[in-house]
Structures are given as C-alpha cells and as structure tokens.
Write an enzyme that holds these catalytic residues in place. Structure first.
Site, mmCIF file in Angstrom:
data_model
loop_
_atom_site.group_PDB
_atom_site.id
_atom_site.type_symbol
_atom_site.label_atom_id
_atom_site.label_comp_id
_atom_site.label_asym_id
_atom_site.label_seq_id
_atom_site.Cartn_x
_atom_site.Cartn_y
_atom_site.Cartn_z
ATOM 1 N N HIS A 26 0.831 -1.209 0.000
ATOM 2 C CA HIS A 26 0.000 0.000 0.000
ATOM 3 C C HIS A 26 0.864 1.258 0.000
ATOM 4 C CE1 HIS A 26 -3.676 2.304 1.289
ATOM 5 N NE2 HIS A 26 -2.729 3.133 1.709
ATOM 6 N N GLU A 27 1.824 1.321 0.925
ATOM 7 C CA GLU A 27 2.659 2.519 1.033
ATOM 8 C C GLU A 27 3.625 2.650 -0.139
ATOM 9 O OE1 GLU A 27 2.112 4.873 3.062
ATOM 10 O OE2 GLU A 27 0.591 3.771 4.186
ATOM 11 N N HIS A 30 1.933 4.206 -3.113
ATOM 12 C CA HIS A 30 1.832 5.667 -3.032
ATOM 13 C C HIS A 30 3.119 6.320 -3.528
ATOM 14 C CE1 HIS A 30 -2.008 5.975 -1.136
ATOM 15 N NE2 HIS A 30 -1.643 5.448 0.025
#
Length: 230
Positions: A26-27, A30
C-alpha cells in the site's frame, strides 16, 4: 498450555505475513505513483520499497493489530508510516493527488485478487502446508479488502480524504484539509471510544465496525466471484 500456545502461534503466523505485505505494498504504491507523477520525495527517502521495516509504524503496524487480535475483534487492520509526498512537485497537483491517493487502495485490491488466484496453487500443495498457505491467503483477502475500504473513508489524512480534497473546489478543499490534525483522533473514536461508551450505556454504537465488515464483505464477494473461487 502447550496446545494453546501452539494455536496462538499458528494463528499469529497466518496474520502477520498478510498484514505486513498489505501495508507495505500500500505505502510503496503511493511512493511509486508519486515518483511517476513528478515527486521524488519518497524515492529519495528510500520509501519506494517492499522492505516492510521501512514502513512499520509502532502503533499502526504493531500495537493496534495486536490489540485487535488479542481482543478477538471481528476485523483486523492497521496502518504504516505515511509515505511523504510533496504535492506541489506533482505535474498536476490536484489531479495527481487523487491518483497518488488511489494507488494505495488499488494496490490492496490487486493483492487481494492475486491472493484469491493463488488458491488454485495452494490446493496442489501437500498437507499440512496447503492448509497454512490457504489460511494466509484467506487472511490476505480479508486484510486487503478491509484496508482498501478503510483507507477510502473520506477522512483526512486517509486516502479517501485526499481524493475528496482533490475533487472539492479549492476553497472548500483548503478548509477540509484543516481537519487533518484531528483525523486520527476521529478514527480512534469511531473504532474504540464510541463502542466502549455505548457498551457502558447499554447501547450498540459499534456502527463503524458493522459498516467496515459490510463494505469489505462486498469487496471480498466480488473478488471471489471474479476469480471463480466462489
């Protein structure tokens, strides 16, 4: 006692790996999206990586999931250290803010779909490895669905809050961004304080958990249908 300990260790082993993968991807998503759209901040700080230790947050990655697991909560989620993004460096700040925000939940949906497809491989593994791998995959689908739904809530600094900020007119967006320092407090209130206060008063105020399970359940059902698992 030994049997209980083994059961606890087995359960933990089927949750830790999926949770770390979900939060890490997820990170990293980004940071990857931000770099492609003009901002190298996360890349220069080494945050565009699949190394989970670069993204671990003591509270969101360790404490909160551990508490939920020990309390036998109906859902398990957590968060990592936010990937730093300088939105002013993006090619089109308002549009690209939305894309960067969507990259995280999008990565979780992707990982959930991959986990579902891997059931076809898990079935061919010898016992008891197949049961352990299958349980990891089940937990991966659940965790990634919950993370995607949770992060799309329109509360800053969650991804849904970023998306809404990018969609709102500039004046409203500026005011909405001002809520960010209170976002975490609001989230913890919805998850813990409100249900606790409700139980003390004899009321069921745990609507946040019900919404989260209802919405993530819909995502899980859709993924299982698309991949042919169900």
């Amino acid at each position: 006692m030994g049997g209980d300990l083994n059961a606890i260790l087995y359960t933990v082993s089927t949750w830790v790996i999926p949770l770390l993968l979900a939060i890490t991807l997820h990170e990293a998503a980004h940071g990857f999206a931000a770099r492609r759209l003009g901002d190298n901040t996360a890349w220069m700080l080494g945050r565009v990586t699949l190394n989970p230790f670069k993204h671990v947050d003591p509270v969101g990655t360790v404490l909160i999931p551990a508490m939920l697991l020990l309390l036998r909560a109906p859902f398990l989620f957590g968060w990592a250290k936010p990937v730093p993004v300088n939105f002013r460096n993006l090619n089109n700040p308002r549009r690209d803010m939305i894309i960067v925000a969507l990259a995280g939940p999008g990565a979780n949906i992707f990982l959930a779909v991959v986990s579902a497809l891997l059931f076809y491989v898990a079935r061919e593994l010898p016992s008891p490895a197949n049961a352990w791998v299958a349980q990891n995959l089940v937990n991966s689908i659940l965790i990634n669905a919950i993370l995607a739904v949770f992060n799309m809530l329109p509360i800053p600094p969650l991804d849904g809050g970023r998306v809404l900020t990018g969609l709102l007119p500039r004046r409203l967006a500026y005011r909405f961004e001002g809520l960010e320092p209170y976002g975490l407090l609001l989230i913890l209130t919805l998850i813990f304080l409100l249900p606790f206060a409700g139980r003390s008063a004899g009321l069921d105020l745990d609507f946040f958990a019900r919404y989260l399970m209802w919405a993530s359940g819909g995502v899980v059902n859709a993924i299982l249908s698309v991949t042919g698992i169900r």
